[in-house]
Design a protein around this motif. Structure first.
Motif, PDB file in Angstrom:
ATOM      1  N   PRO A 101      33.500  46.753  34.158  1.00 12.86           N
ATOM      2  CA  PRO A 101      34.441  46.609  33.027  1.00 12.86           C
ATOM      3  C   PRO A 101      35.811  47.216  33.318  1.00 12.86           C
ATOM      4  O   PRO A 101      36.779  46.923  32.611  1.00 12.86           O
ATOM      5  CB  PRO A 101      33.735  47.358  31.890  1.00 12.86           C
ATOM      6  CG  PRO A 101      32.791  48.306  32.569  1.00 12.86           C
ATOM      7  CD  PRO A 101      32.377  47.643  33.835  1.00 12.86           C
ATOM      8  N   LYS A 102      35.912  48.046  34.344  1.00 14.36           N
ATOM      9  CA  LYS A 102      37.185  48.680  34.663  1.00 14.36           C
ATOM     10  C   LYS A 102      38.094  47.782  35.509  1.00 14.36           C
ATOM     11  O   LYS A 102      39.282  48.084  35.663  1.00 14.36           O
ATOM     12  CB  LYS A 102      36.938  49.994  35.414  1.00 14.36           C
ATOM     13  CG  LYS A 102      36.133  51.019  34.610  1.00 14.36           C
ATOM     14  CD  LYS A 102      35.912  52.282  35.417  1.00 14.36           C
ATOM     15  CE  LYS A 102      35.080  53.303  34.634  1.00 14.36           C
ATOM     16  NZ  LYS A 102      34.841  54.547  35.422  1.00 14.36           N
ATOM     17  N   LEU A 103      37.545  46.710  36.077  1.00 14.73           N
ATOM     18  CA  LEU A 103      38.332  45.847  36.949  1.00 14.73           C
ATOM     19  C   LEU A 103      39.234  44.930  36.119  1.00 14.73           C
ATOM     20  O   LEU A 103      38.769  44.228  35.214  1.00 14.73           O
ATOM     21  CB  LEU A 103      37.410  44.996  37.822  1.00 14.73           C
ATOM     22  CG  LEU A 103      38.087  44.055  38.812  1.00 14.73           C
ATOM     23  CD1 LEU A 103      38.843  44.865  39.874  1.00 14.73           C
ATOM     24  CD2 LEU A 103      37.067  43.133  39.474  1.00 14.73           C
ATOM     25  N   ARG A 104      40.507  44.907  36.441  1.00 15.01           N
ATOM     26  CA  ARG A 104      41.456  44.031  35.759  1.00 15.01           C
ATOM     27  C   ARG A 104      41.537  42.693  36.496  1.00 15.01           C
ATOM     28  O   ARG A 104      41.317  42.599  37.695  1.00 15.01           O
ATOM     29  CB  ARG A 104      42.839  44.684  35.713  1.00 15.01           C
ATOM     30  CG  ARG A 104      42.869  46.030  34.997  1.00 15.01           C
ATOM     31  CD  ARG A 104      44.253  46.631  35.025  1.00 15.01           C
ATOM     32  NE  ARG A 104      45.228  45.766  34.352  1.00 15.01           N
ATOM     33  CZ  ARG A 104      46.544  46.004  34.337  1.00 15.01           C
ATOM     34  NH1 ARG A 104      47.035  47.064  34.973  1.00 15.01           N
ATOM     35  NH2 ARG A 104      47.354  45.187  33.709  1.00 15.01           N
ATOM     36  N   PHE A 105      41.857  41.636  35.737  1.00 16.10           N
ATOM     37  CA  PHE A 105      42.018  40.268  36.260  1.00 16.10           C
ATOM     38  C   PHE A 105      40.723  39.753  36.903  1.00 16.10           C
ATOM     39  O   PHE A 105      40.773  38.972  37.852  1.00 16.10           O
ATOM     40  CB  PHE A 105      43.159  40.193  37.278  1.00 16.10           C
ATOM     41  CG  PHE A 105      44.451  40.767  36.793  1.00 16.10           C
ATOM     42  CD1 PHE A 105      45.155  40.159  35.763  1.00 16.10           C
ATOM     43  CD2 PHE A 105      44.960  41.927  37.357  1.00 16.10           C
ATOM     44  CE1 PHE A 105      46.357  40.702  35.312  1.00 16.10           C
ATOM     45  CE2 PHE A 105      46.151  42.478  36.912  1.00 16.10           C
ATOM     46  CZ  PHE A 105      46.862  41.861  35.884  1.00 16.10           C
ATOM     47  N   SER A 106      39.576  40.186  36.414  1.00 16.97           N
ATOM     48  CA  SER A 106      38.311  39.745  37.005  1.00 16.97           C
ATOM     49  C   SER A 106      38.113  38.238  36.844  1.00 16.97           C
ATOM     50  O   SER A 106      37.538  37.598  37.722  1.00 16.97           O
ATOM     51  CB  SER A 106      37.147  40.497  36.372  1.00 16.97           C
ATOM     52  OG  SER A 106      37.089  40.265  34.975  1.00 16.97           O
ATOM     53  N   ALA A 107      38.586  37.675  35.743  1.00 19.59           N
ATOM     54  CA  ALA A 107      38.442  36.227  35.537  1.00 19.59           C
ATOM     55  C   ALA A 107      39.227  35.451  36.587  1.00 19.59           C
ATOM     56  O   ALA A 107      38.759  34.422  37.092  1.00 19.59           O
ATOM     57  CB  ALA A 107      38.920  35.839  34.141  1.00 19.59           C
ATOM     58  N   ALA A 112      39.253  32.198  41.610  1.00 21.89           N
ATOM     59  CA  ALA A 112      39.790  32.011  42.964  1.00 21.89           C
ATOM     60  C   ALA A 112      38.674  31.941  43.995  1.00 21.89           C
ATOM     61  O   ALA A 112      38.732  31.134  44.935  1.00 21.89           O
ATOM     62  CB  ALA A 112      40.751  33.147  43.300  1.00 21.89           C
ATOM     63  N   ILE A 113      37.635  32.759  43.834  1.00 25.20           N
ATOM     64  CA  ILE A 113      36.525  32.757  44.794  1.00 25.20           C
ATOM     65  C   ILE A 113      35.663  31.511  44.636  1.00 25.20           C
ATOM     66  O   ILE A 113      35.119  30.987  45.617  1.00 25.20           O
ATOM     67  CB  ILE A 113      35.680  34.034  44.627  1.00 25.20           C
ATOM     68  CG1 ILE A 113      36.519  35.267  44.980  1.00 25.20           C
ATOM     69  CG2 ILE A 113      34.428  33.988  45.510  1.00 25.20           C
ATOM     70  CD1 ILE A 113      35.846  36.584  44.656  1.00 25.20           C
ATOM     71  N   PHE A 114      35.543  31.000  43.405  1.00 27.75           N
ATOM     72  CA  PHE A 114      34.662  29.863  43.149  1.00 27.75           C
ATOM     73  C   PHE A 114      35.319  28.525  43.479  1.00 27.75           C
ATOM     74  O   PHE A 114      34.615  27.536  43.709  1.00 27.75           O
ATOM     75  CB  PHE A 114      34.223  29.866  41.682  1.00 27.75           C
ATOM     76  CG  PHE A 114      33.113  28.903  41.382  1.00 27.75           C
ATOM     77  CD1 PHE A 114      31.806  29.207  41.733  1.00 27.75           C
ATOM     78  CD2 PHE A 114      33.371  27.683  40.775  1.00 27.75           C
ATOM     79  CE1 PHE A 114      30.774  28.322  41.468  1.00 27.75           C
ATOM     80  CE2 PHE A 114      32.350  26.796  40.504  1.00 27.75           C
ATOM     81  CZ  PHE A 114      31.045  27.116  40.859  1.00 27.75           C
ATOM     82  N   ILE A 115      36.634  28.458  43.521  1.00 29.90           N
ATOM     83  CA  ILE A 115      37.335  27.180  43.730  1.00 29.90           C
ATOM     84  C   ILE A 115      36.890  26.455  45.000  1.00 29.90           C
ATOM     85  O   ILE A 115      36.704  25.226  44.970  1.00 29.90           O
ATOM     86  CB  ILE A 115      38.870  27.403  43.721  1.00 29.90           C
ATOM     87  CG1 ILE A 115      39.354  27.531  42.273  1.00 29.90           C
ATOM     88  CG2 ILE A 115      39.602  26.258  44.415  1.00 29.90           C
ATOM     89  CD1 ILE A 115      40.838  27.790  42.147  1.00 29.90           C
TER      90      ILE A 115
END
Length: 307
Positions: A101-107, A112-115
């Motif tokens: 939960p502390k990671l920003r811009f996780s979405a 980017a990894i799934f593309i």
């Protein structure tokens, strides 16, 4: 009255399942049995004669076929091992990081990894072939910028490196799938379990190894069997990057490309649908054995961790 309602519900289930079952039977079940049947025959002039298991004997023992078959099978296992030892651990690690939960811009990172997983095999194979080309590729220049050009070698052109390079390219393309599956599994862990662990002083990486990892073992098992099935059905990336001959010198030949050349023929080689069906049948039996091993030997032990 209750019996009538139950019968109506059963009819509803049959009506909704029928279209899917008909389509699945038409495009999967019937071709499968047709392939298994064709593997038991051979050509005698213009006619087809029953050969029993002779085609399988030729595939295993005849030097004309056995050398190519065992080479392709060994390459397939190495292709699978690369994905198991590189793709899946990286996917689990990325999922653990992105679920914080502390990671920003996780979405953004997840997207980017799934593309790459939605890209065509042809695009991926051709693009990486251009990138790694020693003549016009960008890889030599990029390594030169950081003073590592001496490390560059035509990885797709050397027998000892080609298959591993293609395996790593496949890892780059599909690492998003285990990442998303493990990410979903981590989110499904009840908050009460995490809160209880924090009350006991278990936080950070210790919490992941001691609490979360045992709880997502069933999902890891599913990812492993999907990786096994996908790798033993692989064909597109090898074909788009190295062609039907799976060069150099068949060093990247896997069961999929071996099946393609045998069944359809290539260049001056004529196709043999009977031996091609035999190879396809062996692919089916190998995948079936791996899936059954998972279902009956591994999954039963992992059920204790499920909620």
């Amino acid at each position: 009255m209750e019996g009538t309602q139950r019968r109506r519900r059963r009819w509803h289930i049959a009506v909704f399942l029928a279209p899917a079952m008909l389509v699945y039977t038409a495009i999967m079940i019937l071709p499968l049995f047709g392939t298994l049947q064709l593997s038991l025959f051979t050509a005698d002039g213009q006619s087809r004669v029953f050969a029993g298991l002779d085609n399988f004997r030729r595939l295993f023992l005849d030097p004309r076929w056995s050398a190519s078959f065992w080479n392709a099978l060994g390459n397939n296992f190495w292709f699978f091992i690369i994905h198991m030892l590189v793709q899946n651990p990286i996917g689990i690690g990325l999922a653990a990081l992105l679920s914080s939960p502390k990671l920003r811009f996780s979405a953004f990172y997840r997207t980017a990894i799934f593309i790459p997983t939605i890209l065509s095999f042809v695009i991926v194979g051709f693009t990486w072939k251009l990138i790694l080309s020693p003549l016009w590729g960008v890889a030599p220049n990029l390594l030169d910028l950081v003073g590592l050009k001496s490390l560059f070698t035509p990885w797709l052109g050397k027998e000892q490196y080609a298959l591993t390079t293609l395996g790593l390219i496949s890892v780059w393309q599909f690492v998003g799938i285990p990442m998303m599956l493990i990410y979903a599994a981590l989110l499904s862990i009840p908050d009460e379990v995490i809160e209880a662990a924090e009350c006991d002083g278990i936080t950070g990486m210790s919490q992941f190894w001691k609490i979360k990892l045992p709880l997502i073992l069933p999902s890891i098992g599913i990812i492993s069997v999907l990786t096994f099935v996908g790798n033993f059905n692989a064909f597109d990336l090898i074909y788009s990057a190295q062609g039907a001959l799976a060069g150099p010198n068949y060093s990247t030949d896997i069961l999929g490309t071996f099946l393609y050349r045998t069944f359809f023929g290539f260049q001056l080689q004529t196709g043999d649908p009977y031996m091609g069906s035999t190879i396809a049948s062996m692919m089916f039996f190998i995948i079936l054995a791996g899936v059954c091993l998972y279902l009956f030997a591994i999954q039963t032990r992992l059920r204790r961790y499920q909620f």
